[in-house]
Design a protein around this motif. Structure first.
Motif, mmCIF file in Angstrom:
data_model
loop_
_atom_site.group_PDB
_atom_site.id
_atom_site.type_symbol
_atom_site.label_atom_id
_atom_site.label_comp_id
_atom_site.label_asym_id
_atom_site.label_seq_id
_atom_site.Cartn_x
_atom_site.Cartn_y
_atom_site.Cartn_z
ATOM 1 N N ALA A 159 0.804 -1.227 0.000
ATOM 2 C CA ALA A 159 0.000 0.000 0.000
ATOM 3 C C ALA A 159 0.833 1.271 0.000
ATOM 4 N N PHE A 160 2.097 1.186 0.436
ATOM 5 C CA PHE A 160 2.935 2.381 0.577
ATOM 6 C C PHE A 160 3.894 2.578 -0.589
ATOM 7 N N LEU A 260 11.005 -6.553 6.259
ATOM 8 C CA LEU A 260 9.825 -6.921 7.057
ATOM 9 C C LEU A 260 8.799 -5.790 7.152
ATOM 10 N N GLN A 261 9.251 -4.554 7.269
ATOM 11 C CA GLN A 261 8.440 -3.327 7.337
ATOM 12 C C GLN A 261 7.668 -3.145 8.646
ATOM 13 N N LEU A 268 0.407 -4.756 9.065
ATOM 14 C CA LEU A 268 0.785 -5.475 7.854
ATOM 15 C C LEU A 268 -0.413 -5.666 6.927
ATOM 16 N N ARG A 269 -1.595 -5.858 7.497
ATOM 17 C CA ARG A 269 -2.798 -5.965 6.664
ATOM 18 C C ARG A 269 -3.064 -4.632 5.968
ATOM 19 N N TRP A 275 -0.456 -11.796 4.721
ATOM 20 C CA TRP A 275 0.069 -13.133 5.007
ATOM 21 C C TRP A 275 1.302 -13.093 5.892
ATOM 22 N N GLN A 276 2.062 -11.991 5.833
ATOM 23 C CA GLN A 276 3.332 -11.927 6.554
ATOM 24 C C GLN A 276 3.123 -11.921 8.067
ATOM 25 N N GLY A 277 2.058 -11.243 8.538
ATOM 26 C CA GLY A 277 1.838 -11.126 9.978
ATOM 27 C C GLY A 277 1.626 -12.451 10.675
ATOM 28 N N ARG A 278 1.144 -13.452 9.928
ATOM 29 C CA ARG A 278 0.873 -14.758 10.538
ATOM 30 C C ARG A 278 2.136 -15.584 10.701
#
Length: 451
Positions: A159-160, A260-261, A268-269, A275-278
């Motif tokens: 998104a960024f 990772l950001q 993250l959503r 998916w990364q947050g999980r």
């Protein structure tokens, strides 16, 4: 040759931009142009611009204005040319040409047309070009290191980020093409290759129907280059297959640059990386288990729209828990044309700055501890500079990638571009200090290793 104009290139931005610069230089030299590092002596100055965030654009604009004041013929290339196109030609009358991110291979034709009086625009709306081993290249890095682009563009839509808009969708080179270029670089005396793309772990998906990073790693294991390093390893792509290839390929460094950001699932959503947050914690633990000597670098964005105190605290605890070797922290930059630009609850710059400082204060003792663990060891160092006044050598160990990590300051004698053993005697938050190893140092290291 004497009738041709002299050309200088002002390089701005990331190492992907650097490779574009190197190919433009190679093409110009092959075509017989004089290329001069001194912009004041050149007839034309090619400005390879960056447009990733506002600060980068401001730097690009400053450079363009300074050159305009010198009455130089300016060719604007790179991300800013792709981003703003006609706007730039309107605002900078000294600009004689505009070249997009997918069109830098046309640079010789562009110069020839401008010499005939044409004001040239070469900007493909959807960049599709990627240079390969047959494209001339004039390297601008120190003699021992080279970047090797394995893919260009990106299929993700964080998104960024405006990179897909600036550089198009992912397009990978073949394994054979990459290995051929790696062998060419080895024959030039390069000791370290850094693999780059937007998402290195997605390498090959577009041409092979599945990621082929593991196969690429194994193929590069046969190249006579002692250090191969990866940048931009998206964490979810670090599969057991990729880890096994790294374990089993001796010249691939256990160094991972993980963009990772953030750590909090909700942020993250919002970043369109749901998916990364999980899996963040699990992936990092798996890396450490598979590669116990791994050096982990990452970057974080603080102040993403809507980031709460609790979500930022989650990030602080995440950094404390995993103890990364190197961390870069950026404050959120609202980029027009990205979904994040329109999000509510944009945070004040003062809050973002305070969070960046707080995160770095957490990281610095960790970095110091990780660096100090090297004291007493003998490590290989790639020598890249020499202080002409003191004779002190400056280089990097395998722990440090160029530009983004620390340096090793070395007492002793060694050739530029050489990999030499160095006994580490001191360390600070960012850098290491040592002496070219003696036979006694090497014997002591061997004894420790056999105990």
């Amino acid at each position: 040759m004497g009738n041709k104009p002299t050309i200088a290139i002002s390089h701005l931005g990331c190492e992907k931009n650097r490779i574009d610069t190197e190919h433009m230089l190679g093409l110009l030299v092959q075509a017989g142009y004089d290329v001069d590092a001194n912009e004041e002596l050149a007839d034309y100055v090619i400005v390879n611009t960056c447009s990733f965030i506002q600060a980068a654009r401001e730097e690009s604009v400053r450079t363009l204005v300074e050159l305009a004041e010198l009455n130089k013929k300016i060719v604007i290339t790179g991300c800013m040319a792709q981003h703003f196109q006609e706007q730039l030609l309107d605002e900078i009358p000294e600009a004689v040409a505009l070249v997009g991110t997918g069109d830098y291979h046309k640079i010789v034709d562009v110069i020839e047309r401008t010499e005939l009086g044409e004001r040239v625009t070469e900007v493909s709306q959807e960049p599709t070009y990627i240079a390969d081993e047959t494209t001339p290249r004039y390297r601008t890095t120190t003699e021992g290191v080279a970047y090797l682009r394995i893919a260009e563009g990106c299929d993700y839509r964080c998104a960024f980020c405006i990179i897909p808009h600036l550089r198009g969708d992912q397009r990978s080179r073949t394994i054979e093409s990459i290995v051929t270029e790696a062998n060419q670089l080895a024959s030039e005396g390069v000791r370290e290759i850094i693999l780059i793309s937007q998402i290195t772990t997605n390498y090959g998906l577009d041409i092979y129907g599945e990621p082929r990073l593991a196969e690429l790693i194994r193929a590069l294991g046969a190249v006579d280059i002692p250090w191969i390093r990866m940048h931009y390893a998206y964490p979810t792509g670090l599969t057991p297959k990729v880890m096994a290839a790294m374990q089993e390929t001796s010249n691939v460094l256990p160094y991972l640059d993980l963009p990772l950001q953030h750590s909090h699932p909700e942020i993250l959503r919002s970043m369109n990386r749901p998916w990364q947050g999980r899996v963040n914690d699990g992936i990092i633990e798996r890396i450490k288990l598979a590669l116990p000597d791994a050096v982990l670098r990452t970057t974080f964005i603080v102040g993403f729209p809507g980031e709460t105190d609790e979500q930022f605290e989650h990030l602080l605890q995440f950094v404390q828990r995993h103890e990364f070797d190197h961390v870069g922290v950026f404050t959120f930059s609202p980029e027009e044309g990205t979904p994040a630009y329109e999000l509510p609850n944009q945070l004040p710059q003062s809050v973002m700055d305070a969070r960046r400082d707080a995160l770095m204060q957490i990281q610095q003792p960790i970095s110091l501890r990780r660096n100090r663990s090297q004291i007493g060891k003998v490590v290989d160092v790639l020598i890249e500079q020499e202080n002409p006044e003191t004779g002190e050598l400056i280089g990097r160990s395998a722990r440090f990638s160029p530009e983004v990590d620390g340096l090793v300051y070395v007492q002793g004698e060694a050739s530029l571009g050489a990999l030499v053993p160095v006994a580490i005697v001191d360390a600070d938050v960012y850098d290491l200090y040592g002496n070219v190893a003696t036979a006694a140092d090497l014997m002591q290291t061997s004894l420790v290793a056999t105990r």
